[in-house]
Design a protein around this motif. Structure first.
Motif, PDB file in Angstrom:
ATOM      1  N   MET A  82       1.235   1.987  80.629  1.00 46.17           N
ATOM      2  CA  MET A  82       0.409   2.620  79.616  1.00 46.17           C
ATOM      3  C   MET A  82       0.613   1.870  78.306  1.00 46.17           C
ATOM      4  O   MET A  82       1.727   1.620  77.888  1.00 46.17           O
ATOM      5  CB  MET A  82       0.831   4.086  79.488  1.00 46.17           C
ATOM      6  CG  MET A  82      -0.079   4.872  78.596  1.00 46.17           C
ATOM      7  SD  MET A  82       0.348   6.628  78.512  1.00 46.17           S
ATOM      8  CE  MET A  82       0.128   7.121  80.194  1.00 46.17           C
ATOM      9  N   THR A 127      -3.006   3.571  74.206  1.00 47.29           N
ATOM     10  CA  THR A 127      -3.257   4.755  75.027  1.00 47.29           C
ATOM     11  C   THR A 127      -2.370   5.892  74.564  1.00 47.29           C
ATOM     12  O   THR A 127      -2.824   7.023  74.404  1.00 47.29           O
ATOM     13  CB  THR A 127      -3.032   4.442  76.519  1.00 47.29           C
ATOM     14  OG1 THR A 127      -3.939   3.398  76.900  1.00 47.29           O
ATOM     15  CG2 THR A 127      -3.271   5.665  77.369  1.00 47.29           C
ATOM     16  N   TYR A 145      -3.776   7.414  71.373  1.00 49.21           N
ATOM     17  CA  TYR A 145      -4.907   8.304  71.595  1.00 49.21           C
ATOM     18  C   TYR A 145      -4.446   9.631  72.196  1.00 49.21           C
ATOM     19  O   TYR A 145      -4.903  10.694  71.771  1.00 49.21           O
ATOM     20  CB  TYR A 145      -5.954   7.654  72.507  1.00 49.21           C
ATOM     21  CG  TYR A 145      -6.397   6.284  72.057  1.00 49.21           C
ATOM     22  CD1 TYR A 145      -6.722   6.035  70.724  1.00 49.21           C
ATOM     23  CD2 TYR A 145      -6.494   5.229  72.945  1.00 49.21           C
ATOM     24  CE1 TYR A 145      -7.136   4.774  70.301  1.00 49.21           C
ATOM     25  CE2 TYR A 145      -6.908   3.982  72.542  1.00 49.21           C
ATOM     26  CZ  TYR A 145      -7.217   3.755  71.223  1.00 49.21           C
ATOM     27  OH  TYR A 145      -7.617   2.510  70.805  1.00 49.21           O
ATOM     28  N   GLU A 146      -3.563   9.556  73.170  1.00 50.37           N
ATOM     29  CA  GLU A 146      -3.064  10.779  73.801  1.00 50.37           C
ATOM     30  C   GLU A 146      -2.252  11.618  72.821  1.00 50.37           C
ATOM     31  O   GLU A 146      -2.356  12.849  72.826  1.00 50.37           O
ATOM     32  CB  GLU A 146      -2.244  10.436  75.043  1.00 50.37           C
ATOM     33  CG  GLU A 146      -3.113   9.931  76.177  1.00 50.37           C
ATOM     34  CD  GLU A 146      -2.329   9.514  77.404  1.00 50.37           C
ATOM     35  OE1 GLU A 146      -1.079   9.512  77.364  1.00 50.37           O
ATOM     36  OE2 GLU A 146      -2.979   9.198  78.410  1.00 50.37           O
ATOM     37  N   ASP A 178      -9.683   8.889  76.401  1.00 50.33           N
ATOM     38  CA  ASP A 178     -10.139   7.502  76.476  1.00 50.33           C
ATOM     39  C   ASP A 178     -10.271   6.985  75.050  1.00 50.33           C
ATOM     40  O   ASP A 178     -10.636   7.741  74.148  1.00 50.33           O
ATOM     41  CB  ASP A 178     -11.490   7.458  77.191  1.00 50.33           C
ATOM     42  CG  ASP A 178     -12.018   6.059  77.398  1.00 50.33           C
ATOM     43  OD1 ASP A 178     -11.210   5.119  77.489  1.00 50.33           O
ATOM     44  OD2 ASP A 178     -13.248   5.907  77.463  1.00 50.33           O
TER      45      ASP A 178
END
Length: 127
Positions: A1, A5, A8-9, A77
């Motif tokens: 990851m 990513t 964003y998460e 995403d």
């Protein structure tokens, strides 16, 4: 990851923490952690800027839908400073989810939300 990513998460996780916080102090603290001071929130029913305005929209949603929580729907995403994710509003007692949508967020360099553009895919009649 990738680091992006995670960025964003993490932003989406803070967003859901804000929407699921209860009480004015907790909502205010969670909004401040998730959004920039001049951050905005826009959906078909609201357009606000700043922590107070965002907290007021969240509080109004809690009043309209007591006993409900916002949950992610699918994966987060993203690219560059933009992320998108789906969500649904779920009743904690019976699991019904009368409201669902997706949001597109822009982030600052630190991963805090500058702007949310929300879209409603499922809304009950009269809401």
């Amino acid at each position: 990851m990738s680091a992006n990513t995670n960025r964003y998460e993490n932003a989406a996780a803070r967003y859901f923490e804000a929407w699921n916080a209860t009480g004015p102090a907790a909502i205010g603290k969670a909004v401040a952690a998730a959004w920039t001071a001049d951050g905005g929130y826009t959906d078909p029913l609201a357009e606000v800027r700043g922590h107070e305005g965002i907290a007021a929209v969240i509080a109004a949603a809690h009043e309209q839908f007591p006993g409900f929580v916002f949950r992610p729907l699918g994966a987060v995403d993203g690219h560059h400073d933009t992320a998108r994710f789906g969500w649904e509003l779920v009743h904690e007692a019976d699991g019904s989810a009368p409201v669902a949508g997706f949001d597109v967020v822009t982030l600052d360099e630190e991963g805090r939300i500058r702007q949310v553009l929300g879209f409603l895919d499922r809304v009950p009649a009269g809401a």
